[in-house]
Design a protein around this motif. Structure first.
Motif, PDB file in Angstrom:
ATOM      1  N   ASP A 155     -16.536 -25.938  14.005  1.00 12.89           N
ATOM      2  CA  ASP A 155     -15.143 -26.598  13.749  1.00 12.89           C
ATOM      3  C   ASP A 155     -15.260 -27.938  13.374  1.00 12.89           C
ATOM      4  N   MET A 156     -14.202 -28.937  13.343  1.00  6.50           N
ATOM      5  CA  MET A 156     -14.326 -30.272  12.719  1.00  6.50           C
ATOM      6  C   MET A 156     -15.266 -31.220  13.140  1.00  6.50           C
ATOM      7  N   PRO A 157     -15.378 -31.299  14.626  1.00  5.41           N
ATOM      8  CA  PRO A 157     -16.285 -32.131  15.152  1.00  5.41           C
ATOM      9  C   PRO A 157     -17.714 -31.825  14.689  1.00  5.41           C
ATOM     10  N   ALA A 158     -17.973 -30.316  14.901  1.00  4.93           N
ATOM     11  CA  ALA A 158     -19.231 -30.032  14.472  1.00  4.93           C
ATOM     12  C   ALA A 158     -19.816 -30.319  12.952  1.00  4.93           C
ATOM     13  N   LEU A 163     -21.256 -42.598  10.580  1.00  7.82           N
ATOM     14  CA  LEU A 163     -21.493 -41.162  10.814  1.00  7.82           C
ATOM     15  C   LEU A 163     -22.850 -40.655  10.055  1.00  7.82           C
ATOM     16  N   GLY A 219     -19.265 -41.368  18.044  1.00 10.16           N
ATOM     17  CA  GLY A 219     -19.449 -39.872  17.562  1.00 10.16           C
ATOM     18  C   GLY A 219     -20.784 -39.416  17.096  1.00 10.16           C
ATOM     19  N   GLU A 278     -11.762 -47.568   7.234  1.00  8.33           N
ATOM     20  CA  GLU A 278     -12.055 -46.156   7.366  1.00  8.33           C
ATOM     21  C   GLU A 278     -13.493 -45.570   6.567  1.00  8.33           C
ATOM     22  N   ARG A 299     -15.396 -37.758   6.109  1.00  4.07           N
ATOM     23  CA  ARG A 299     -14.098 -37.844   5.540  1.00  4.07           C
ATOM     24  C   ARG A 299     -13.416 -39.100   5.843  1.00  4.07           C
ATOM     25  N   SER A 300     -12.453 -39.461   4.691  1.00  2.03           N
ATOM     26  CA  SER A 300     -11.613 -40.171   4.951  1.00  2.03           C
ATOM     27  C   SER A 300     -10.152 -39.770   4.672  1.00  2.03           C
ATOM     28  N   PHE A 301      -9.194 -40.225   5.242  1.00  3.36           N
ATOM     29  CA  PHE A 301      -7.889 -39.439   5.005  1.00  3.36           C
ATOM     30  C   PHE A 301      -7.049 -40.112   4.161  1.00  3.36           C
ATOM     31  N   SER A 313      -6.192 -43.274   8.660  1.00  2.46           N
ATOM     32  CA  SER A 313      -6.162 -42.662   9.966  1.00  2.46           C
ATOM     33  C   SER A 313      -7.313 -43.341  10.784  1.00  2.46           C
ATOM     34  N   VAL A 314      -6.677 -44.457  11.745  1.00  2.00           N
ATOM     35  CA  VAL A 314      -7.717 -45.112  12.585  1.00  2.00           C
ATOM     36  C   VAL A 314      -7.015 -45.217  13.969  1.00  2.00           C
ATOM     37  N   GLU A 319     -10.627 -28.270   8.911  1.00  2.00           N
ATOM     38  CA  GLU A 319      -9.130 -28.394   9.587  1.00  2.00           C
ATOM     39  C   GLU A 319      -8.364 -26.997   9.556  1.00  2.00           C
ATOM     40  N   ALA A 335     -18.529 -32.805  11.248  1.00  2.00           N
ATOM     41  CA  ALA A 335     -18.615 -34.232  11.291  1.00  2.00           C
ATOM     42  C   ALA A 335     -20.140 -34.404  11.579  1.00  2.00           C
ATOM     43  N   ARG A 336     -20.565 -34.062  12.770  1.00  2.00           N
ATOM     44  CA  ARG A 336     -21.817 -34.204  13.310  1.00  2.00           C
ATOM     45  C   ARG A 336     -22.924 -33.659  12.369  1.00  2.00           C
TER      46      ARG A 336
END
Lengths: 249, 326
Positions: free
Chosen positions: A73-76, A165, A107, A158, A84-86, A90-91, A54, A78-79
């Motif tokens: 970046d963030m999506p990359a 993932l 995702g 979450e 992570r949980s916030f 965050s849903v 982030e 995650a993949r």
């Protein structure tokens, strides 16, 4: 020594004159829960946000599964397997619990651009999503809108999204926050089982949970890690007692 | 049938009934109005994909509505004058065939939206609204100042463009064509909404950070939505040009962008048939109230205020209840 999954080396981040992260190095090894504790404002969430991508650190490196994460970046990330949980739940609040987990499965699948076939009739998405909801004990709540779930249920939702993932490491930012003692006990049991799947970097204020769960603890004060060790070592560390644990220890 | 399904069927039946009654009672004006509702509804269905599903408040969809109209108008005018549109590098002849004009309008709008979206989707909120408005205004002033295609005066289409097997100059047949396009458009937006892509798009409206955290690139999803949305609105523009047999810069104006947003909000944001209900209400008010007073838009404004304050679901929300997910 178990294999290192996540390794932070010399990570620093300043906001103006504030050094929110000051030369932080830590490792997360396979099979462990590594708790990150520290007083409010110590920079725990800032650190997590650098790992997720982030915000970018000013200096230092983050290696994950032997791979430098700089520039992803963030999506990359995650993949790549960082779930992570916030800190604040965050849903997608208009979606049902099941839709939220299907989103996470989607995702992870990397195949977002399906335009015609209905997603909620696709067993490749819905099947795993149901299983993940079952693991966190939300099977009976599939059709409830996320906004209508209780606080504790949303935290577990979450977790189900993080599970979807199929992560290689969990970054959990205060999963017990705002939970009653009963909810915290359930979450503790859940996390204890989770670490066999993937190691957990756990930011948590609930000291009972931390001492019950953590294999290792790092103490963050003013952006610096002042101690890392087992529960017993941290409890005994005079610097930690002075800086943080105070009356609690 | 669900209550929303029943309401949708009534909307569709009402629209067809107005057109049929107009044709039977020899009041072609009614047929034209019904066709206008179908076309504006289709434009709204397009906008609804960006605005309703994606939460992307585009204040520049007139750009695509007008561009679709100009594609139809320009191709037709070249065909009427027996002049090719271009001679280099390849000869492109004008055409009056809708089956060629429509793909051309879809492609032109998709391309324009890819460029506009790629720039404007890097912003959000008020900045996104302003940038989309700015792009539409650029096209508007370009159309006004470019004399080749009528400039400020617009561009007439002497005969409606042709569709195989139909007499498009016959009001009812042209209406049927518009209605078919509308139903296809609604059908497509229904499939899109429930698809993988639609799930990601709607999630990104609610919580973009969460969507990124599960590994989905929000920007790409939104860009695809913007392109699809623009293409559908552009197709409606091509039909609108044929309905009026006239294209003018007014189709590109910010008032048009505003009207498209208004009819989506009136009908029910994010509802499949919402834009159609909104278009029906809009055209009805325009002609009934417009006949009573030229200040009818003041009343429209009042209604809009009422919807925004008290009935977020719009007309469909009032008639069919809150939208259900899943």
């Amino acid at each position: 020594m178990a294999e290192t999954v996540l390794e932070l080396a010399g990570l620093s981040k300043s906001f103006g004159a504030l050094r929110a992260t000051d030369g932080v190095s830590l490792t997360l090894r396979r099979g462990e829960i590594h708790a990150l504790i520290g007083p409010n404002g110590a920079g725990k969430s800032t650190l997590i946000r650098q790992i997720t991508g982030e915000i970018a650190p000013d200096s230092g490196t983050i290696r994950f599964m032997g791979r430098d994460l700089t520039g992803l970046d963030m999506p990359a990330r995650a993949r790549a397997g960082l779930a992570r949980s916030f800190q604040v739940s965050s849903v997608a609040s208009e979606f049902t619990a099941l839709q939220n987990v299907v989103l996470a499965v989607l995702g992870a699948s990397g195949r977002v651009f399906g335009f015609l076939a209905p997603a909620m009739a696709d067993l490749r998405l819905v099947g795993p999503a149901r299983a993940h909801l079952g693991r966190v004990g939300l099977s009976g709540r599939e059709a409830v809108r996320a906004a209508d779930l209780s606080h504790g249920e949303r935290r577990r939702l979450e977790l189900a999204m993080a599970l979807a993932l199929r992560p290689k490491a969990f970054l959990l930012d205060e999963p017990m926050a705002g939970m009653g003692p009963e909810g915290a006990r359930e979450m503790t049991a859940l996390l204890a089982g989770l670490k066999r799947e993937a190691p957990i970097l756990l930011v948590e204020h609930d000291m009972d949970a931390v001492f019950a769960l953590a294999d290792r603890i790092s103490v963050l004060v003013y952006g610096r890690i002042i101690a890392t060790g087992t529960v017993a070592e941290i409890r005994a560390d005079p610097a930690v007692r002075e800086a943080y644990l105070g009356e609690e220890a | 049938m669900t209550r929303e399904g029943a309401v949708n069927a009534v909307i569709l039946a009402l629209l067809a009934a107005v057109a049929l009654a107009g044709a039977a009672g020899d009041r072609p004006f009614l047929v034209t109005l019904a066709a206008k509702v179908a076309i504006l509804g289709l434009a709204g269905v397009g906008l609804n994909i960006a605005l309703g599903f994606g939460g992307l408040v585009s204040f520049g969809h007139a750009a695509f509505f007008g561009l679709g109209g100009y594609v139809a108008g320009i191709l037709a005018s070249h065909a009427q004058n027996y002049e090719p549109v271009a001679e280099w590098p390849i000869t492109i002849a004008g055409t009056q065939e809708m089956l060629i004009i429509w793909p051309a309008a879809l492609a032109a709008c998709a391309l324009a939206a890819a460029v506009i979206g790629a720039l404007s989707l890097r912003t959000s909120g008020i900045f996104f609204i302003m940038i989309t408005l700015a792009f539409a205004q650029m096209l508007y002033y370009f159309a006004i100042s470019w004399p080749a295609y009528g400039g400020e005066d617009g561009l007439p289409i002497y005969l409606r463009n042709a569709f195989p097997g139909l007499d498009t100059m016959d009001g009812l047949q042209f209406f049927a064509l518009c209605l078919a396009a509308l139903v296809l458009g609604v059908g497509l937006s229904w499939r899109l909404r429930d698809s993988r892509f639609g799930l990601a798009l709607e999630a990104a409206r609610q919580n973009p950070e969460r969507v990124a955290a599960v590994g989905i690139r929000v920007f790409r999803v939104r860009l695809a939505a913007f392109v699809i949305s623009a293409a559908i609105t552009g197709l409606a523009g091509a039909l609108y040009a044929d309905l009026n047999r006239f294209v003018s810069p007014a189709m590109l104006s910010w008032q048009t962008s505003g009207e498209l947003i208004v009819l989506v909000i009136l009908g029910g944001v994010g509802r499949l048939w919402g834009p159609v209900a909104g278009a029906g209400l809009f055209v009805f008010l325009e002609h009934v109230l417009g006949g009573v007073s030229e200040y009818w838009q003041a009343l429209l404004g009042l209604m809009l205020l009422g919807v925004v304050l008290f009935a977020r679901g719009g007309l469909l929300g009032l008639l069919a209840g809150a939208r259900r997910h899943g």
